[in-house]
Design a protein around this motif. Structure first.
Motif, PDB file in Angstrom:
ATOM      1  N   ARG A  14      36.379  47.205  41.811  1.00 33.82           N
ATOM      2  CA  ARG A  14      35.697  48.103  42.914  1.00 33.82           C
ATOM      3  C   ARG A  14      36.779  49.020  43.316  1.00 33.82           C
ATOM      4  O   ARG A  14      36.322  50.202  43.771  1.00 33.82           O
ATOM      5  CB  ARG A  14      35.207  47.092  44.267  1.00 33.82           C
ATOM      6  CG  ARG A  14      34.046  46.351  43.733  1.00 33.82           C
ATOM      7  CD  ARG A  14      33.620  45.599  45.104  1.00 33.82           C
ATOM      8  NE  ARG A  14      32.366  44.926  44.670  1.00 33.82           N
ATOM      9  CZ  ARG A  14      32.512  43.579  44.936  1.00 33.82           C
ATOM     10  NH1 ARG A  14      33.607  42.752  45.325  1.00 33.82           N
ATOM     11  NH2 ARG A  14      31.409  42.517  44.442  1.00 33.82           N
ATOM     12  N   HIS A  15      38.021  48.484  43.596  1.00 30.51           N
ATOM     13  CA  HIS A  15      39.073  49.412  44.199  1.00 30.51           C
ATOM     14  C   HIS A  15      39.353  50.558  42.947  1.00 30.51           C
ATOM     15  O   HIS A  15      39.684  51.648  43.318  1.00 30.51           O
ATOM     16  CB  HIS A  15      40.198  48.802  44.416  1.00 30.51           C
ATOM     17  CG  HIS A  15      40.272  48.084  45.841  1.00 30.51           C
ATOM     18  ND1 HIS A  15      40.311  48.671  46.934  1.00 30.51           N
ATOM     19  CD2 HIS A  15      39.987  46.886  46.181  1.00 30.51           C
ATOM     20  CE1 HIS A  15      40.433  47.822  47.921  1.00 30.51           C
ATOM     21  NE2 HIS A  15      39.759  46.796  47.701  1.00 30.51           N
ATOM     22  N   LEU A  16      39.381  50.101  41.833  1.00 30.07           N
ATOM     23  CA  LEU A  16      39.676  51.053  40.327  1.00 30.07           C
ATOM     24  C   LEU A  16      38.613  52.214  40.532  1.00 30.07           C
ATOM     25  O   LEU A  16      38.788  53.187  40.392  1.00 30.07           O
ATOM     26  CB  LEU A  16      39.747  50.309  39.239  1.00 30.07           C
ATOM     27  CG  LEU A  16      41.054  49.288  39.111  1.00 30.07           C
ATOM     28  CD1 LEU A  16      40.936  48.570  38.015  1.00 30.07           C
ATOM     29  CD2 LEU A  16      42.235  50.294  38.850  1.00 30.07           C
ATOM     30  N   ILE A  17      37.497  51.701  40.689  1.00 27.06           N
ATOM     31  CA  ILE A  17      36.207  52.392  40.525  1.00 27.06           C
ATOM     32  C   ILE A  17      36.242  53.514  41.604  1.00 27.06           C
ATOM     33  O   ILE A  17      35.828  54.626  41.610  1.00 27.06           O
ATOM     34  CB  ILE A  17      34.765  51.758  40.590  1.00 27.06           C
ATOM     35  CG1 ILE A  17      34.744  51.070  39.445  1.00 27.06           C
ATOM     36  CG2 ILE A  17      33.770  52.700  40.984  1.00 27.06           C
ATOM     37  CD1 ILE A  17      33.472  49.882  39.246  1.00 27.06           C
ATOM     38  N   SER A  18      36.803  53.247  42.906  1.00 29.35           N
ATOM     39  CA  SER A  18      36.986  54.300  43.660  1.00 29.35           C
ATOM     40  C   SER A  18      37.856  55.146  43.705  1.00 29.35           C
ATOM     41  O   SER A  18      38.210  56.043  44.576  1.00 29.35           O
ATOM     42  CB  SER A  18      36.916  53.480  45.315  1.00 29.35           C
ATOM     43  OG  SER A  18      38.147  53.037  45.382  1.00 29.35           O
ATOM     44  N   GLU A  24      48.236  51.455  45.165  1.00 24.37           N
ATOM     45  CA  GLU A  24      47.228  51.618  46.170  1.00 24.37           C
ATOM     46  C   GLU A  24      46.624  50.421  46.358  1.00 24.37           C
ATOM     47  O   GLU A  24      46.544  49.974  47.838  1.00 24.37           O
ATOM     48  CB  GLU A  24      46.569  52.934  46.208  1.00 24.37           C
ATOM     49  CG  GLU A  24      47.065  54.273  46.260  1.00 24.37           C
ATOM     50  CD  GLU A  24      46.186  55.274  45.837  1.00 24.37           C
ATOM     51  OE1 GLU A  24      46.307  56.443  46.502  1.00 24.37           O
ATOM     52  OE2 GLU A  24      45.251  55.228  45.263  1.00 24.37           O
ATOM     53  N   ILE A  25      46.065  49.927  45.385  1.00 22.96           N
ATOM     54  CA  ILE A  25      45.275  48.395  45.720  1.00 22.96           C
ATOM     55  C   ILE A  25      46.054  47.540  46.172  1.00 22.96           C
ATOM     56  O   ILE A  25      45.801  46.713  47.083  1.00 22.96           O
ATOM     57  CB  ILE A  25      44.715  48.132  44.418  1.00 22.96           C
ATOM     58  CG1 ILE A  25      43.771  49.322  43.776  1.00 22.96           C
ATOM     59  CG2 ILE A  25      44.131  46.711  44.292  1.00 22.96           C
ATOM     60  CD1 ILE A  25      43.083  49.103  42.462  1.00 22.96           C
ATOM     61  N   ALA A  26      47.211  47.527  45.609  1.00 25.63           N
ATOM     62  CA  ALA A  26      48.415  46.197  45.947  1.00 25.63           C
ATOM     63  C   ALA A  26      48.562  46.393  47.426  1.00 25.63           C
ATOM     64  O   ALA A  26      48.683  45.586  47.965  1.00 25.63           O
ATOM     65  CB  ALA A  26      49.559  46.388  45.202  1.00 25.63           C
ATOM     66  N   ALA A  27      48.885  47.597  47.940  1.00 25.91           N
ATOM     67  CA  ALA A  27      49.090  47.914  49.341  1.00 25.91           C
ATOM     68  C   ALA A  27      47.964  47.614  50.198  1.00 25.91           C
ATOM     69  O   ALA A  27      48.219  47.083  51.008  1.00 25.91           O
ATOM     70  CB  ALA A  27      49.664  49.476  49.437  1.00 25.91           C
TER      71      ALA A  27
END
Length: 77
Positions: A14-18, A24-27
């Motif tokens: 979901r985060h990659l799609i955004s 950024e996802i890890a943070a």
């Protein structure tokens, strides 16, 4: 063969799609970067397996990557 994604992999997807990067996802999730990269690796494998199961290759559906411009070697001589 259908592979079910774990909740973690679905969340990373979901985060990659955004449009977020792994960093950024890890943070955002307060996860180690390596955990996000492991999920990303699994997702890439999942996509390629799904394409293969349908008799498709990524080459037919994805544009070629941009040319790589090498600006010198980072390998010491």
């Amino acid at each position: 063969m259908t592979i079910l994604l774990t909740q973690d992999e679905q969340l990373v997807l979901r985060h990659l799609i955004s449009g977020e990067s792994s960093e950024e996802i890890a943070a955002t999730l307060d996860w180690p970067l390596q955990a996000v990269r492991n999920c990303t690796q699994t997702l890439i494998t999942w996509v390629l397996d799904e394409l293969d199961a349908r008799g498709r290759t990524p080459r037919n559906y994805l544009p070629p990557p941009p040319p790589f411009e090498q600006r010198g070697s980072s390998i010491p001589s």
